[in-house]
Design a protein around this motif. Structure first.
Motif, short mmCIF file in Angstrom:
data_model
loop_
_atom_site.label_atom_id
_atom_site.label_comp_id
_atom_site.label_asym_id
_atom_site.label_seq_id
_atom_site.Cartn_x
_atom_site.Cartn_y
_atom_site.Cartn_z
N THR A 142 0.86 -1.36 0.05
CA THR A 142 0.18 -0.14 -0.10
C THR A 142 0.89 1.12 -0.01
O THR A 142 0.59 2.24 -0.71
N ASP A 143 2.15 1.40 0.59
CA ASP A 143 2.98 2.56 0.68
C ASP A 143 3.30 2.54 -1.00
O ASP A 143 3.31 3.90 -1.19
N ALA A 144 3.80 1.54 -1.56
CA ALA A 144 4.36 1.65 -2.87
C ALA A 144 3.16 2.18 -3.76
O ALA A 144 3.57 3.03 -4.46
N GLN A 145 2.24 1.83 -3.71
CA GLN A 145 1.02 2.04 -4.43
C GLN A 145 0.55 3.78 -4.02
O GLN A 145 0.35 4.59 -5.16
N LEU A 204 -6.04 7.26 -1.05
CA LEU A 204 -5.87 5.91 -0.14
C LEU A 204 -5.21 4.74 -1.13
O LEU A 204 -5.20 4.91 -2.30
N SER A 205 -4.99 3.61 -0.25
CA SER A 205 -4.45 2.76 -1.04
C SER A 205 -4.79 1.21 -0.43
O SER A 205 -4.95 1.11 0.77
N ALA A 206 -5.17 0.38 -1.32
CA ALA A 206 -5.83 -1.01 -0.86
C ALA A 206 -4.97 -2.27 -1.04
O ALA A 206 -4.46 -2.30 -2.44
N THR A 246 -5.48 0.65 -6.10
CA THR A 246 -5.57 -0.57 -6.09
C THR A 246 -4.96 -1.38 -7.56
O THR A 246 -3.95 -0.80 -7.84
N ASN A 247 -5.57 -2.57 -7.95
CA ASN A 247 -5.00 -3.13 -9.28
C ASN A 247 -6.24 -3.50 -10.13
O ASN A 247 -7.56 -3.19 -9.76
#
Length: 861
Positions: free
Chosen positions: A611-614, A633-635, A769-770
């Motif tokens: 999540t940090d990298a995203q 935000l990051s999932a 996300t992806n």
């Protein structure tokens, strides 16, 4: 055996301790004292002659024992005589002390072990020598009889020995002889029975009594399911060959053929028995190991066809390596294709992961294969025509029960889940459409029958599903067993094993025969762990062949390396070694261990890095755009969390250097980064869906309550960083595992905050996300007003992030936790037993003991 080792150590230590005991009795003269002291010393040394071998769980030899025993006896007699002749006032006390010591060290100490040795040498070792000779002669019946004789000998003689020698020597004999003898005898019982039946059948055939021989052969078949593996009993290989050579059939089986269908599924580029994430050999996976099962199954029945059920070209760093590093070029075979050609596959279908790299790449993989790929439900969007061969007919030459050659037309078709349209939206949107799987098979079977198919096999890249048909659903194998004309199904996708446990709602399932609604079905696990074996008996009816009986089973690869087929390893050597070199490339360092053992029950470092990298990636991409100032935000989700009943399926990266293999372990899939624009209300719904991973905990219940809902896939348990929240598991779940609304007013997500304040449900957020999640129908996500799919893989941006940081602190930021769990409730969950070594310092998680299927059980407060 561990228990016995402890027992032997206790016996030895007790002996050694007692030898050090001393007496306070005084002596009348120094000369007599020297004689008695020497006698004591000799008795102790005699007992030590047993202690040293016993500590290693062995029986001492006469060479070890008799010299010491004779010396102790002689000096005991000398000391006894010296005491009697002395003028000591306490003669009786001295004599009693000496005799007590003799009785303890010699009569009860060394003598019983000499008796045990003599017994073993006289009665047991000759039998062992006879066993060795019988094994060399491959006389199965004699071997089994001798093991039985060994066991009986011990049973009768050790009872007698026990009266004179005591428990410890008897236990040592039982441990060294009886327990191994019983185990070997039990292991040999079925092979010996088969052997004797083979000998009987061979005699009947030689006498021309073919029908009688056929009955004997038929009685062997039920025993074949119970034979030990050739790795544990090498003689089995030759015996199975003997069984296969008995080519006879009873009168009522004339004009019959035994056709064997073999199947693999979800290999996911696990070709070599090697775990690229751990960078070590693994004996729990690999087509190179399944290959041995394939070859053995063919030896048992030459009328055999072999198929793969999809998901073969993606899944490990080897798949990524051939797609992105050492890129596949025109005319070059993919390693998965090379291995399958070597093993003589007759056909394959496409799994959902075959579409991960796009249609052009898939075409390049398939066009060099010397076996056909079939699929009956993927169509070209523009023309509406099926994109691939919907089926093939294989003219299989077989040998019937009378030894005559015939040809059977085997029709093979396959399907893939329609959900590939959302899972690989960027690769497939506007290019293909996908028919409902059940409707597709129902439509193609009549075509196959008209074309002359005697037998129809469906390669169903789909889970079992249920008995209710919903158009476009993912898992349909159970429904396919109801399609008229289907004779056998190889299934997969769910990475599970069938014959095996299935949902209780599925009716007319015969686990023993491996059938559903009378149709044989196999689901052979994942990564090459199992081989599916379907046996069909066909009978000639005019010009046609009809299936008259069937049976399905799965065979498991060996737990050691005895079954590795080196020819498969050699065939993909270049790609395998290139992959290892690739995954060992360093990208940075971590200041602490990274693991996913507790990723489902607390904020987790393996997810935090993702999540940090995203977050860093997306923030950089948003600069200069209309969404630059929208909060990001990051999932992320735990991909390796004991998924699908595998207690070894967890991420563990030790503190220190980080390599590409570690990043691949943190992020398994070849997904690309995606962003969705949502409201605060959507974020809450997203988290409500994720919270369905947990069972509802009843506050008043005092017994154990399982926290994790095992029907919920761990990769659907998204943690969203950038907000803080708590999960109240005493409340019911709002959504089920498929995202269906089941409790409209439920709310497990409490105290949801952004920047330390209650979240504004109308505020806009960009969530990293992806492509899989962004293109799906997850609650909350499906309300997105904007979706952007980026070209960069999630795995690559994690590598770039670590390269930029050089040294990372993987500690989770603790942005989520459970709301207070009920004080009376005993809340438990399962994880790897290895997790007991890294329990959280705050003590909220404790190891309880054994869980199910090799997992450990933990409590959480």
């Amino acid at each position: 055996m561990k228990k016995n080792t402890v027992k032997k150590s206790v016996v030895a230590v007790a002996l050694a301790t007692s030898l050090l005991a001393s007496t306070n009795v005084g002596f009348a003269s120094s000369s007599m004292q020297n004689v008695v002291d020497q006698a004591r010393k000799d008795m102790k040394e005699a007992a030590y002659a047993y202690v040293v071998p016993a500590q290693k769980g062995k029986i001492a030899t006469s060479k070890d024992l008799y010299p010491a025993l004779n010396k102790a006896k002689a000096n005991y007699a000398k000391a006894k005589d010296a005491i009697v002749k002395s003028n000591a006032k306490n003669k009786n006390v001295l004599l009693k002390d000496l005799e007590d010591l003799y009785n303890e060290r010699i009569t009860k100490g060394i003598v019983p072990y000499i008796d045990a040795y003599n017994y073993a040498d006289k009665y047991l070792n000759p039998i062992l020598a006879d066993i060795k000779a019988a094994e060399a002669q491959k006389d199965w019946a004699k071997v089994e009889k001798l093991y039985h004789q060994l066991s009986v000998q011990l049973k009768s003689r050790t009872v007698i020995l026990y009266r004179f020698t005591g428990k410890a020597p008897r236990d040592l004999l039982l441990d060294q002889y009886k327990e191994p003898a019983n185990a070997k005898r039990d292991q040999l019982m079925v092979p010996v029975t088969i052997y004797m039946k083979v000998v009987e059948a061979e005699k009947l055939i030689a006498a021309g009594k073919k029908e009688e021989a056929a009955k004997v052969v038929e009685s062997i078949k039920p025993l074949l399911d119970k034979v030990p593996s050739t790795s544990s009993l090498p003689m089995m290989k030759e015996l199975l060959e003997k069984v296969a050579a008995l080519n006879v059939a009873p009168a009522d089986e004339k004009d019959t053929v035994s056709l064997r269908i073999l199947g693999t599924s979800d290999i996911h580029t696990n070709i070599v028995n090697y775990d690229y994430y751990k960078d070590t050999v693994s004996n729990s996976l690999g087509l190179a190991k399944t290959a041995t099962l394939i070859k053995n199954a063919r030896k048992e029945n030459s009328n055999t066809l072999l198929f793969d059920n999809g998901d073969a070209i993606q899944g490990t760093p080897l798949g990524s390596y051939k797609q992105a590093v050492d890129k596949l070029v025109d005319g070059e075979e993919h390693p998965s294709v090379t291995a399958m050609e070597l093993l003589g596959y007759d056909g394959a279908t496409l799994g959902n992961h075959e579409f991960n790299y796009g249609l052009d790449y898939l075409d390049e993989v398939m066009d060099d294969a010397n076996f056909p790929y079939v699929n009956a439900n993927v169509r070209d969007s523009a023309s509406g025509k099926l994109l691939y061969k919907p089926y093939v007919l294989i003219d299989k030459e077989v040998v019937d029960s009378e030894g005559k050659k015939s040809t059977i037309k085997v029709g093979v078709t396959g399907i893939v889940p329609p959900q590939i349209l959302k899972w690989d939206k960027t690769n497939l949107e506007g290019k293909v459409k996908v028919d409902d799987s059940v409707q597709a098979v129902s439509a193609v079977v009549p075509d196959m029958q008209k074309a002359g198919a005697d037998v129809i096999v469906v390669l169903s890249h789909s889970g079992m599903g249920d008995a209710t048909h919903e158009v476009g659903e993912e898992d349909v194998t159970y429904l396919l067993t109801k399609v008229k004309g289907v004779d056998a199904i190889i299934t997969g996708h769910a990475h599970q094993v069938f014959p095996g446990k299935v949902d209780a709602s599925l009716t007319n399932v015969n686990i023993e025969n491996g059938t559903m609604n009378g149709v044989p079905v196999v689901m052979p696990g994942k990564f090459g762990s199992h081989l599916g074996v379907i046996d069909l008996k066909l009978k000639k009816s005019g010009d046609d062949w009809k299936v008259v009986s069937s049976k399905a089973e799965v065979r498991t690869i060996a737990k050691d390396a005895t079954d590795v087929d080196q020819s498969v390893v050699n065939a993909v050597k270049e790609a395998h070694e290139g992959t290892i070199e690739y995954v060992r490339q360093a990208v940075g360092k971590t200041t602490a261990d990274i693991h996913s053992y507790f990723s489902q029950v607390q904020d987790d470092p393996s997810i935090q890095i993702v999540t940090d990298a995203q977050t860093a990636y997306v923030k950089a991409k948003l600069k200069g755009t209309a969404n630059e100032n929208v909060p990001v935000l990051s999932a992320g989700a735990p991909f390796k969390a004991g998924t699908r009943s595998d207690p070894e399926y967890y991420t563990y990266v030790p503190k220190g250097e980080l390599a590409i293999k570690n990043v691949a372990d943190l992020y398994l899939y070849d997904n690309t980064v995606a962003t969705v624009k949502l409201t605060g209300a959507d974020v809450k719904e997203w988290l409500e869906m994720s919270a369905g991973q947990f069972n509802q905990i009843e506050p008043a219940k005092t017994g154990e309550q399982q926290l994790i809902n095992t029907d919920f896939r761990s990769y659907n348990y998204d943690v969203i960083d950038g907000v803080t929240y708590e999960i109240d598991v005493t409340q019911p779940a709002k959504y089920d595992a498929d995202g269906n609304l089941v409790n409209k007013d439920a709310s497990r997500i409490v105290n949801l905050q952004y920047n330390g304040k209650p979240i504004d449900l109308k505020q806009a957020f960009i969530v990293a996300t992806n492509n899989y999640r962004a293109s799906g129908t997850f609650p909350g996500v499906r309300n997105a007003t904007e979706i952007e799919i980026h070209p960069d893989e999630n795995r690559e941006i994690i590598i770039d992030y670590i390269l930029a940081e050089q040294t990372i602190d993987p500690s989770a930021d603790g942005n989520w936790k459970f709301a207070a769990l009920p004080a009376k409730a005993q809340v438990v969950f399962e994880s790897s037993k290895q997790a007991a070594k890294v329990l959280p310092a705050d003590g909220n998680i404790k190891y309880i003991g054994e869980g199910t299927d090799g997992f450990g059980k933990y409590s959480i407060k």
